[in-house]
Design a protein around this motif. Structure first.
Motif, mmCIF file in Angstrom:
data_model
loop_
_atom_site.group_PDB
_atom_site.id
_atom_site.type_symbol
_atom_site.label_atom_id
_atom_site.label_comp_id
_atom_site.label_asym_id
_atom_site.label_seq_id
_atom_site.Cartn_x
_atom_site.Cartn_y
_atom_site.Cartn_z
ATOM 1 N N TYR A 99 41.434 40.173 62.900
ATOM 2 C CA TYR A 99 41.681 41.572 62.394
ATOM 3 C C TYR A 99 41.629 41.836 60.793
ATOM 4 N N ASN A 100 41.716 42.996 60.290
ATOM 5 C CA ASN A 100 41.731 43.079 58.809
ATOM 6 C C ASN A 100 43.168 44.087 58.498
ATOM 7 N N GLY A 101 43.583 44.039 57.407
ATOM 8 C CA GLY A 101 44.612 44.867 57.081
ATOM 9 C C GLY A 101 44.098 45.977 56.028
ATOM 10 N N LEU A 102 44.519 46.965 55.483
ATOM 11 C CA LEU A 102 44.269 47.952 54.631
ATOM 12 C C LEU A 102 44.054 47.268 53.472
ATOM 13 N N THR A 103 44.714 46.183 53.004
ATOM 14 C CA THR A 103 44.439 45.554 51.927
ATOM 15 C C THR A 103 44.697 43.907 52.329
ATOM 16 N N SER A 104 44.129 43.037 51.303
ATOM 17 C CA SER A 104 44.089 41.670 51.342
ATOM 18 C C SER A 104 44.780 41.073 50.031
ATOM 19 N N LEU A 105 45.164 40.077 50.156
ATOM 20 C CA LEU A 105 45.846 39.435 49.015
ATOM 21 C C LEU A 105 45.082 38.173 48.503
ATOM 22 N N ASP A 106 44.814 38.287 47.267
ATOM 23 C CA ASP A 106 43.995 37.122 46.394
ATOM 24 C C ASP A 106 44.758 36.091 45.966
ATOM 25 N N GLY A 107 43.913 35.483 45.376
ATOM 26 C CA GLY A 107 44.745 34.094 44.810
ATOM 27 C C GLY A 107 45.886 34.197 43.953
ATOM 28 N N THR A 110 47.565 39.329 44.409
ATOM 29 C CA THR A 110 47.407 40.886 43.932
ATOM 30 C C THR A 110 46.756 41.586 45.248
ATOM 31 N N PRO A 111 47.387 42.718 45.514
ATOM 32 C CA PRO A 111 46.478 43.310 46.698
ATOM 33 C C PRO A 111 45.116 43.842 46.282
ATOM 34 N N GLN A 112 44.144 43.624 47.147
ATOM 35 C CA GLN A 112 42.877 43.980 46.762
ATOM 36 C C GLN A 112 42.271 44.878 48.188
ATOM 37 N N PRO A 113 41.483 45.873 48.056
ATOM 38 C CA PRO A 113 40.918 46.874 48.815
ATOM 39 C C PRO A 113 40.244 45.869 50.050
ATOM 40 N N ALA A 114 40.650 46.450 51.191
ATOM 41 C CA ALA A 114 40.133 45.795 52.395
ATOM 42 C C ALA A 114 39.704 46.804 53.228
ATOM 43 N N LEU A 115 40.345 47.334 54.527
ATOM 44 C CA LEU A 115 39.958 48.625 55.345
ATOM 45 C C LEU A 115 40.059 49.786 54.380
ATOM 46 N N ALA A 191 57.089 50.070 44.944
ATOM 47 C CA ALA A 191 55.869 49.875 44.350
ATOM 48 C C ALA A 191 54.916 48.578 44.985
ATOM 49 N N ASP A 192 55.703 47.951 45.935
ATOM 50 C CA ASP A 192 54.969 46.920 46.691
ATOM 51 C C ASP A 192 54.193 47.324 48.034
ATOM 52 N N LEU A 193 54.298 48.508 48.308
ATOM 53 C CA LEU A 193 53.790 49.005 49.363
ATOM 54 C C LEU A 193 52.314 48.231 49.777
ATOM 55 N N PRO A 194 51.287 48.297 48.702
ATOM 56 C CA PRO A 194 49.988 47.720 48.874
ATOM 57 C C PRO A 194 50.071 46.260 49.351
ATOM 58 N N VAL A 195 51.039 45.515 48.920
ATOM 59 C CA VAL A 195 51.221 44.131 49.046
ATOM 60 C C VAL A 195 51.751 43.986 50.611
ATOM 61 N N ILE A 196 52.651 44.869 50.946
ATOM 62 C CA ILE A 196 53.131 44.988 52.505
ATOM 63 C C ILE A 196 52.178 45.066 53.177
ATOM 64 N N HIS A 203 48.116 44.305 60.123
ATOM 65 C CA HIS A 203 46.813 44.287 60.464
ATOM 66 C C HIS A 203 46.607 45.383 61.582
ATOM 67 N N ILE A 204 45.254 46.049 61.228
ATOM 68 C CA ILE A 204 45.019 47.250 61.955
ATOM 69 C C ILE A 204 44.373 47.163 63.200
ATOM 70 N N VAL A 205 45.019 47.757 64.413
ATOM 71 C CA VAL A 205 44.435 47.631 65.580
ATOM 72 C C VAL A 205 44.011 49.071 66.324
ATOM 73 N N LYS A 206 43.156 49.264 67.347
ATOM 74 C CA LYS A 206 42.945 50.375 67.837
ATOM 75 C C LYS A 206 43.947 51.219 68.318
ATOM 76 N N ASP A 207 43.743 52.668 68.056
ATOM 77 C CA ASP A 207 44.746 53.770 68.515
ATOM 78 C C ASP A 207 45.086 53.273 69.891
ATOM 79 N N GLY A 208 46.317 53.330 70.399
ATOM 80 C CA GLY A 208 46.881 53.531 71.605
ATOM 81 C C GLY A 208 46.688 51.926 72.363
ATOM 82 N N THR A 209 46.470 50.888 71.728
ATOM 83 C CA THR A 209 46.227 49.676 72.215
ATOM 84 C C THR A 209 47.879 49.224 72.807
ATOM 85 N N THR A 210 47.893 48.582 73.730
ATOM 86 C CA THR A 210 49.040 48.344 74.594
ATOM 87 C C THR A 210 48.612 46.820 75.070
#
Length: 539
Positions: A99-107, A110-115, A191-196, A203-210
């Motif tokens: 999976y991927n998240g909306l962001t990823s955390l670097d060394g 710090t949150p970096q762009p992902a999805l 202010a920490d939402l991009p970190v969270i 991580h992002i999954v498909k809509d409706g996944t059970t």
């Protein structure tokens, strides 16, 4: 691209550089490269230097192909492919493969762009995430805002049983605000939402996944096999949205709870990468040809847990007595072999910008320990549950046992096997040990482990004043005021919670020297559990 690769390209031009690299891939030698350079009229001395640079650049260029086996230090029948339910390092490693998240955390965490290719806010309460175009799930479905809405909001539903529900409770709504845009509105500014949203549970999954057994995500690898508590096998996702990644064809990940068994598997060639080595194994690994170690300094800790709702920890003086029995210097030197820093029963480590250095260091003090023990009235044999699964906990418990004998306290150390420890004993034992992996921010750590209603509130310590301070700190944009709030919270934990933290631990992994690409990310070992898309095999 490596520095040597850039240097070589700048000297000979991108076209010639590409031609040389392709020739090396086909097996060209240094002499072959030298001939090619001299054929263009280059002087022998200069050509010789450039040939060496080309070979160095080629050696540092990630290569595609190959298969590795990795030995993690945790596994359980509760292993899961549902990001919301992850609870151990093996889960986290597997999740970053799939999976991927909306962001990823670097060394630097710090949150970096992902999805999300961008994220913006004006007030830290309403956040707009622009989604990356052209991303597809493993089954070919395109990423849409609906997938993000579902993935974030499902944590708020108690039926999901999300391990990150306390973090998700900050979210008021998540709505699609455009064809490739999602707007997240919080209950209060943070202010920490991009970190969270860069942490594993989100991580992002498909809509409706059970049903998560197929492990369908947008990540660098696709699931081939998954046996909870045993192993998982993943294969390269050729449609991955990051150009050129991942490098490996296949990864087999197995759980080996016993550290000596992991080291033996590594040095016998059974695995290529071993998580969480004991410092006592370092010289053995380094002294074996073809093997190396990889160290990550972080805020990880193994903690003594004294539950506040049952057992001797109900009495605050018993908890204080145990904290005064920590001979922290001895533990750092003899147990961690100096691969640690002294802690002070506060969960935020000295590398964190919100670490409270002004908290008076609690020292090893038998007189104070005896005073508080007698005041507590606790007597008799006290079971203390430890396991190799909780790093160093058995050794820490034995040192505590020796110190306790000197004040007339009988600690009965119960060594439990690593297998099943997290599901059967952690959070269940009146007195025992846990291991807390590094968290990306002070807010995430305190929310997940010390907020009164947190799923992982290890000692069941509940303090409404603490909960309010935590909420206020998220919304405080003045750094100094926010730092003071975190200092107050650390003081409260040190004095009142049923948690003893003797030291912050470095994570040491062992690997075959031909495995390249590892770099420290202080979320934990194995590159903050995200090694899979970054490592490659040298020829």
């Amino acid at each position: 691209m490596s520095d040597n690769n850039k240097k070589f390209e700048s000297l000979v031009g991108p076209g010639e550089s590409l031609r040389m690299m392709e020739s090396l891939k086909r097996g060209a030698s240094r002499r072959d490269v030298l001939k090619m350079l001299m054929a263009g009229g280059m002087q022998a001395t200069l050509a010789g230097g450039l040939a060496s640079t080309a070979l160095s650049a080629y050696a540092q260029t990630p290569r595609r192909g190959g298969r590795i086996r990795v030995g993690g230090d945790t596994s359980a029948v509760t292993d899961t492919l549902d990001p919301a339910k992850q609870s151990n390092k093996t889960d986290y490693c597997r999740s970053t493969m799939l999976y991927n998240g909306l962001t990823s955390l670097d060394g630097s965490l710090t949150p970096q762009p992902a999805l999300a290719e961008s994220f913006t806010t004006k007030d830290a309460k309403i956040w707009v995430f622009k989604l990356r175009k052209g991303v597809v799930f493993h089954d070919g479905k395109a990423l849409t805002p609906a997938d993000v809405v579902f993935s974030l909001m499902r944590h708020k539903d108690p039926a999901t049983a999300s391990k990150a529900k306390t973090l998700a409770d900050q979210i008021s709504s998540v709505k699609a605000s455009g064809p490739n845009e999602v707007t997240v509105t919080l209950v209060a500014p943070n202010a920490d939402l991009p970190v969270i949203v860069g942490t594993f549970h989100f991580h992002i999954v498909k809509d409706g996944t059970t049903d998560f057994n197929a492990g369908i995500g947008t990540g660098p690898y696709k699931l081939k096999e998954f046996k909870p508590g045993v192993r998982s096998v993943v294969v390269r996702n050729d449609a991955y949205w990051k150009p050129g990644k991942p490098y490996l064809d296949e990864i087999e990940f197995i759980g080996i709870g016993d550290e000596s068994a992991r080291v033996n598997a590594l040095l016998s060639g059974g695995i290529d990468l071993a998580a969480s080595l004991n410092p006592r194994s370092i010289e053995r690994v380094k002294g074996t040809a073809g093997y190396s170690i990889f160290t990550t300094q972080s805020g990880a800790y193994s903690d003594l847990i004294m539950r506040k709702d049952l057992g001797p920890g109900v009495n605050p003086d018993f908890a204080l007595a145990m904290k005064y029995l920590f001979d922290r210097e001895q533990m750092k030197k003899t147990i961690a072999l100096d691969h640690a820093v002294i802690a002070n029963d506060q969960p935020i480590d000295p590398t964190n910008r919100f670490y409270f250095a002004g908290l008076p260091q609690r020292g090893f003090d038998l007189d104070k320990a005896k005073f508080h023990l007698q005041k507590s009235g606790v007597s008799g044999k006290i079971p203390v549950v430890a396991s190799p699964a909780a790093m160093y906990s058995v050794d820490i418990a034995l040192v505590l046992q020796q110190s306790a004998q000197r004040i007339g306290l009988d600690l009965d150390v119960k060594r439990m096997p690593a297998e099943g420890y997290w599901s059967n004993h952690w959070l269940n034992s009146p007195v025992g040990f846990g291991t807390v992996n590094p968290r990306p921010s002070a807010d995430v750590l305190l929310t997940q482990f010390f907020q009164s209603d947190a799923t992982w509130n290890e000692s069941r310590w509940k303090n409404p004043k603490f909960d309010q301070l935590l909420l206020n700190a998220r919304a405080e944009i003045d750094f100094n005021k926010r730092k003071q709030m975190y200092a107050d919270m650390q003081t409260m934990i040190s004095q009142e919670a049923g948690i003893g933290i003797p030291m912050f631990l470095a994570s040491v992994d062992g690997h075959a020297s031909r495995l390249k690409g590892l770099a420290p990310i202080p979320l934990g070992g194995l590159m903050g559990y995200s090694f899979a898309e970054n490592v490659w095999l040298d020829a």
